[in-house]
Scaffold this motif. Sequence first.
Motif, short mmCIF file in Angstrom:
data_model
loop_
_atom_site.label_atom_id
_atom_site.label_comp_id
_atom_site.label_asym_id
_atom_site.label_seq_id
_atom_site.Cartn_x
_atom_site.Cartn_y
_atom_site.Cartn_z
N LEU A 1 74.61 76.10 24.73
CA LEU A 1 74.95 77.61 24.30
C LEU A 1 74.51 77.96 23.19
O LEU A 1 74.12 77.28 22.05
N PRO A 2 74.04 79.28 22.97
CA PRO A 2 73.39 79.65 21.94
C PRO A 2 74.42 79.80 20.61
O PRO A 2 73.83 79.57 19.47
N VAL A 3 75.54 79.73 20.60
CA VAL A 3 76.58 80.03 19.49
C VAL A 3 77.50 78.61 19.68
O VAL A 3 78.30 78.52 20.89
N VAL A 4 77.78 77.96 18.57
CA VAL A 4 78.92 76.92 18.64
C VAL A 4 80.29 77.34 18.75
O VAL A 4 81.31 77.16 19.52
N SER A 5 80.61 78.08 17.85
CA SER A 5 82.15 78.84 17.61
C SER A 5 82.12 80.37 17.82
O SER A 5 81.28 81.11 17.01
N ALA B 1 81.09 86.63 16.70
CA ALA B 1 81.25 85.65 15.64
C ALA B 1 80.90 86.49 14.50
O ALA B 1 79.89 87.29 14.15
N PRO B 2 81.15 85.84 13.01
CA PRO B 2 80.81 86.31 11.84
C PRO B 2 79.28 86.37 11.61
O PRO B 2 78.49 85.75 12.03
N THR B 3 78.87 87.63 10.84
CA THR B 3 77.43 87.80 10.47
C THR B 3 76.84 86.40 9.93
O THR B 3 77.72 85.77 8.97
N GLY B 4 75.69 86.09 10.19
CA GLY B 4 75.05 84.91 9.76
C GLY B 4 75.24 83.75 10.34
O GLY B 4 74.51 82.57 10.17
N THR B 5 76.14 83.67 11.43
CA THR B 5 76.41 82.46 12.32
C THR B 5 74.95 82.07 12.92
O THR B 5 74.38 83.01 13.38
N LEU B 6 74.49 80.71 13.12
CA LEU B 6 73.31 80.35 13.61
C LEU B 6 73.30 80.70 15.05
O LEU B 6 74.07 80.39 15.97
N ILE B 7 72.06 81.26 15.61
CA ILE B 7 71.69 81.19 17.02
C ILE B 7 70.78 80.24 17.45
O ILE B 7 69.46 80.15 16.61
N THR C 1 65.21 72.78 22.80
CA THR C 1 66.58 72.93 23.14
C THR C 1 67.38 72.68 21.68
O THR C 1 67.25 71.62 21.05
N GLY C 2 68.36 73.60 21.31
CA GLY C 2 69.03 73.52 20.29
C GLY C 2 68.43 74.07 18.94
O GLY C 2 69.09 74.06 17.81
N ASP C 3 67.00 74.53 18.78
CA ASP C 3 66.47 74.93 17.77
C ASP C 3 66.88 76.20 17.08
O ASP C 3 67.30 77.15 18.21
N GLY D 1 75.01 77.31 35.91
CA GLY D 1 74.22 76.95 36.65
C GLY D 1 73.54 75.73 35.96
O GLY D 1 72.77 74.76 36.61
N LYS D 2 73.56 75.81 34.65
CA LYS D 2 72.70 74.88 33.86
C LYS D 2 73.58 73.88 33.25
O LYS D 2 73.38 73.02 32.25
N GLY D 3 74.76 73.64 33.61
CA GLY D 3 75.92 72.74 33.05
C GLY D 3 76.58 73.17 31.85
O GLY D 3 77.49 72.37 31.35
N LEU D 4 76.65 74.56 31.67
CA LEU D 4 77.21 75.10 30.48
C LEU D 4 78.46 76.12 30.84
O LEU D 4 78.35 76.88 31.96
N ASN D 5 79.52 75.89 30.23
CA ASN D 5 80.97 76.93 30.32
C ASN D 5 81.06 77.78 29.59
O ASN D 5 81.75 77.41 28.36
N PRO D 6 80.39 78.98 29.43
CA PRO D 6 80.53 80.03 28.39
C PRO D 6 82.01 80.57 28.17
O PRO D 6 82.73 80.34 28.93
#
Length: 340
Positions: free
Chosen positions: A211-215, A241-247, A296-298, A335-340
Amino acid sequence: MASNPPAPAAPFVPSTQPFGFGPGNDEGQWEEWNPTEESLRTVRGRHRVSRQRGGGLARSSTVLGVGVIAAVGAGGMASANTGKPPVSISLPDLASVAHVFDGGSSAPKGSATALSDVGVSTKDAAQGAKGAGEALRDRIMAQAEVQRVQIDSKAQYATEAAFAQQVGQAAAQAEKDAAAQAQAAKDKAQAAAQKAAEAVKLAKLATQYTLPVVSYTITGTFGQAGSMWSSGYHTGLDFAAPTGTLIKAIHSGTITEAGWAGAYGYRTILTLDDGTELWFCHQSSINVSVGQKVGTGDVIGRIGATGNVTGPHLHLEVHPDGQATGIDPAPWLRGKGLNP
């Protein structure tokens, strides 16, 4: 050869008896005969038959006996040929008609014999012999019994055939039901196997996608209608998410665009190996450049509120094969195994 001399002729004496036979009688003129030694001598080669009183009665009795025997034979033939029950015809015993043949004057009393028993001796009757009528009756009864047995056999065969058909139909239905159950079990097993294989595949993909964002909090979904969007509906999925959260990069690929995009604010486009484009919009900053390879994850940027927004969030769009119109990102991520 010597021949015997002829017998002397007896002298003719006219009849003087008032009850004797006269001229024109069937027996001819009656005459008296006084035997002598010469007349009693046996004549070789000849048989003398002397006339006697009552000769006409003897001859008539003979005719009567022949008539009785003919009647008996005709009655027996009629009983055997017509097939009708034998008519009991009284037939005098031979002993009762013996006087007719031997010239007796008194007739002994005899017993009457049924026509159906004519020709059956006392010995045969004692051993179970039957007359023509009884034999015919036995043959008719035997034929009726044979026909009855044939009818019973046909009925039994029809019953057995119907039962065999029912058994065959029941067996065929049971086989059909068993095949259907087996097919259902097979389909169920195949579905379970496919589901398990899909789960394994998704688990493997989950190690390749993220997923692009953790929290985050989902604040907007694909297809929502509103005047906020120029197209009239929401074209992506919003992760607030708050400004500055990593993507982070969802999957490995190549950066094909990084910069300002009007209403999208600062946008980065990551193109996957299969040609799918992922749009990351409203960033506060971009950490990659065009042509850069990422995995993936960069980290590719940070959440912001640039462009047409009401608050800090990541607007994610998915465009298969680089099409201008995107698809719903939620099912694509699942479909990629992710659940947003």
